[in-house]
Scaffold this motif. Structure first.
Motif, PDB file in Angstrom:
ATOM      1  N   GLY A  27       3.740 -10.148  -6.502  1.00 41.79           N
ATOM      2  CA  GLY A  27       4.732  -9.412  -5.730  1.00 41.79           C
ATOM      3  C   GLY A  27       4.191  -8.111  -5.193  1.00 41.79           C
ATOM      4  O   GLY A  27       3.474  -7.387  -5.884  1.00 41.79           O
ATOM      5  N   TYR A  28       4.536  -7.793  -3.944  1.00 39.63           N
ATOM      6  CA  TYR A  28       4.174  -6.511  -3.345  1.00 39.63           C
ATOM      7  C   TYR A  28       5.124  -6.259  -2.190  1.00 39.63           C
ATOM      8  O   TYR A  28       5.954  -7.105  -1.847  1.00 39.63           O
ATOM      9  CB  TYR A  28       2.709  -6.503  -2.893  1.00 39.63           C
ATOM     10  N   ILE A  29       5.024  -5.085  -1.552  1.00 40.20           N
ATOM     11  CA  ILE A  29       5.981  -4.716  -0.512  1.00 40.20           C
ATOM     12  C   ILE A  29       5.487  -5.019   0.901  1.00 40.20           C
ATOM     13  O   ILE A  29       6.223  -4.784   1.864  1.00 40.20           O
ATOM     14  CB  ILE A  29       6.357  -3.218  -0.605  1.00 40.20           C
ATOM     15  N   ASN A  30       4.267  -5.515   1.071  1.00 41.87           N
ATOM     16  CA  ASN A  30       3.790  -5.822   2.418  1.00 41.87           C
ATOM     17  C   ASN A  30       4.678  -6.864   3.085  1.00 41.87           C
ATOM     18  O   ASN A  30       5.120  -7.824   2.439  1.00 41.87           O
ATOM     19  CB  ASN A  30       2.354  -6.353   2.377  1.00 41.87           C
ATOM     20  N   LEU A  31       4.896  -6.697   4.382  1.00 44.34           N
ATOM     21  CA  LEU A  31       5.673  -7.664   5.146  1.00 44.34           C
ATOM     22  C   LEU A  31       4.895  -8.970   5.280  1.00 44.34           C
ATOM     23  O   LEU A  31       3.671  -8.979   5.312  1.00 44.34           O
ATOM     24  CB  LEU A  31       5.979  -7.103   6.540  1.00 44.34           C
ATOM     25  N   ASN A 234       1.836  -1.118   5.647  1.00 44.62           N
ATOM     26  CA  ASN A 234       2.383  -2.249   4.890  1.00 44.62           C
ATOM     27  C   ASN A 234       2.874  -3.382   5.787  1.00 44.62           C
ATOM     28  O   ASN A 234       3.851  -4.053   5.474  1.00 44.62           O
ATOM     29  CB  ASN A 234       3.506  -1.782   3.962  1.00 44.62           C
ATOM     30  N   GLY A 235       2.179  -3.565   6.891  1.00 41.83           N
ATOM     31  CA  GLY A 235       2.490  -4.664   7.798  1.00 41.83           C
ATOM     32  C   GLY A 235       3.364  -4.288   8.981  1.00 41.83           C
ATOM     33  O   GLY A 235       3.555  -5.095   9.894  1.00 41.83           O
ATOM     34  N   SER A 276      -8.746  -2.131   4.556  1.00 38.25           N
ATOM     35  CA  SER A 276      -8.004  -3.332   4.925  1.00 38.25           C
ATOM     36  C   SER A 276      -7.292  -3.815   3.678  1.00 38.25           C
ATOM     37  O   SER A 276      -7.877  -3.849   2.599  1.00 38.25           O
ATOM     38  CB  SER A 276      -8.957  -4.423   5.431  1.00 38.25           C
ATOM     39  N   GLY A 277      -6.041  -4.201   3.825  1.00 33.95           N
ATOM     40  CA  GLY A 277      -5.305  -4.778   2.700  1.00 33.95           C
ATOM     41  C   GLY A 277      -5.055  -6.246   2.927  1.00 33.95           C
ATOM     42  O   GLY A 277      -4.020  -6.774   2.518  1.00 33.95           O
ATOM     43  N   ALA A 278      -6.003  -6.925   3.558  1.00 37.68           N
ATOM     44  CA  ALA A 278      -5.827  -8.321   3.955  1.00 37.68           C
ATOM     45  C   ALA A 278      -5.495  -9.212   2.768  1.00 37.68           C
ATOM     46  O   ALA A 278      -6.026  -9.044   1.669  1.00 37.68           O
ATOM     47  CB  ALA A 278      -7.097  -8.826   4.635  1.00 37.68           C
ATOM     48  N   ARG A 319      12.235   1.482   0.980  1.00 39.98           N
ATOM     49  CA  ARG A 319      13.241   0.428   1.018  1.00 39.98           C
ATOM     50  C   ARG A 319      12.642  -0.966   1.260  1.00 39.98           C
ATOM     51  O   ARG A 319      13.370  -1.952   1.310  1.00 39.98           O
ATOM     52  CB  ARG A 319      14.276   0.741   2.098  1.00 39.98           C
ATOM     53  N   LEU A 320      11.307  -1.045   1.425  1.00 36.06           N
ATOM     54  CA  LEU A 320      10.682  -2.361   1.592  1.00 36.06           C
ATOM     55  C   LEU A 320      10.799  -3.112   0.266  1.00 36.06           C
ATOM     56  O   LEU A 320      10.459  -2.595  -0.795  1.00 36.06           O
ATOM     57  CB  LEU A 320       9.217  -2.198   1.978  1.00 36.06           C
TER      58      LEU A 320
END
Length: 323
Positions: A27-31, A234-235, A276-278, A319-320
């Motif tokens: 789980g993470y907050i990236n879109l 975060n996307g 990069s957070g790819a 709020r993400l």
């Protein structure tokens, strides 16, 4: 300083690092995580994905890899990769302490991480990091320092960090929140026996959140290596979620919004490494095109106009949803 290795590298992508926040835990907050990761987020699936990303990044000239105690099993995955690929003496490995991962490999935990910057947490997490990364660890950072963080005033902690520095570990810090600039400046003033304690700073900076720029320039001028995280917000600055102005510039360059967003950051003279957070190799390869993007003055002006008020930016980020 381990980052001197990057200065000797000849590939432009050496100034792009790979952060493991998105692949070290389910789980993470990236879109877009449902699209990127799919349903199989088992430990072994994410381990294999992380190793695939690390292999691809190294082959393309990436030489900085960034983990954290709170990124699930990111240190474990990185350590496994390093231990099966001996001789990679040209890379720089960084991790962070100060948050404890508490989600127990789920995406819907009530709390995913707990923050504590005290000496006891440092001692525990440093031992955990050493057990995994051992001599591979080059940089150890305090995770998400804010202006009111006790890590900025705790002399006992400073002494322990200075001891680690004397043994060869570079000591740094990361920042988060709307007062990043204040946190950076406060950290620059921390000394032990008259010497600056911190040698690196990792902060959020992107086309939407530019408020830390003056302080990061000051840190660079003071001799710190500046690492930039969340260059794509975060996307929010990637793919279909990107603002129209960014998508327009991307169309003009013939590359993706993600590459343009990272190129905007790479153009800052104080930016030493941009992360990069790819989560997929396709994203990674697209991100790495940032090194080839040549923005003109008009394009950069249009991207700079996207900046939001820091409080609004961090409220949106807060709020993400974790998913």
């Amino acid at each position: 300083m381990p980052f001197a290795r990057l200065a000797a590298a000849t590939t432009p992508t050496c100034h792009i690092g790979l952060g493991l926040a998105a692949v070290g835990r389910p789980g993470y907050i990236n879109l877009g995580r449902d699209r990127d990761l799919g349903a199989d987020r088992s430990v072994e699936s994410l381990r294999a994905r992380t190793h695939e990303l690390l292999d691809a990044a190294y082959a393309q000239g990436v030489r900085y890899f960034d983990a954290a105690r709170s990124y699930g099993r990111s240190e474990e995955f990185l350590a496994d990769w390093l231990n099966t690929r001996p001789g990679l003496d040209d890379i720089v490995v960084g991790s962070k302490w100060g948050y404890t991962y508490t989600a127990d490999w789920t995406t819907d935990a009530e709390r995913h991480e707990v923050k504590d910057h005290g000496p006891a947490t440092y001692a525990r997490q440093r031992a955990e990091t050493d057990a995994l990364l051992g001599t591979h660890l080059d940089l150890y950072q305090i995770h998400s320092v804010t202006p009111d963080s006790p890590a900025l005033t705790d002399k006992e902690l400073h002494a322990k960090l200075a001891e680690a520095a004397a043994r060869g570990t570079t000591i740094g810090f990361s920042t988060s929140g709307p007062a990043q600039a204040d946190a950076v400046r406060a950290a620059l003033a921390v000394t032990v026996d008259g010497e600056p304690l911190f040698r690196t700073v990792q902060s959020t900076y992107n086309a939407l959140e530019t408020s830390a720029a003056p302080a990061l320039a000051e840190a660079h001028d003071a001799g710190l290596t500046v690492i930039v995280k969340e260059g794509m917000a975060n996307g929010r600055l990637a793919g279909p979620d990107a603002p129209q102005a960014l998508r327009a510039v991307a169309e003009e360059t013939g590359l993706g919004p993600d590459a343009v967003a990272l190129a905007f950051v790479l153009r800052r003279p104080w930016a030493g490494v941009v992360l990069s957070g790819a989560a997929t190799t396709a994203q990674l390869f697209s991100n790495l095109h940032a090194a080839a993007v040549d923005l003109d003055e008009d394009q950069e002006h249009r991207l700079a106009a996207l900046a939001e008020e820091p409080g609004a930016y961090w409220d949106t980020r807060g709020r993400l949803p974790w998913h």
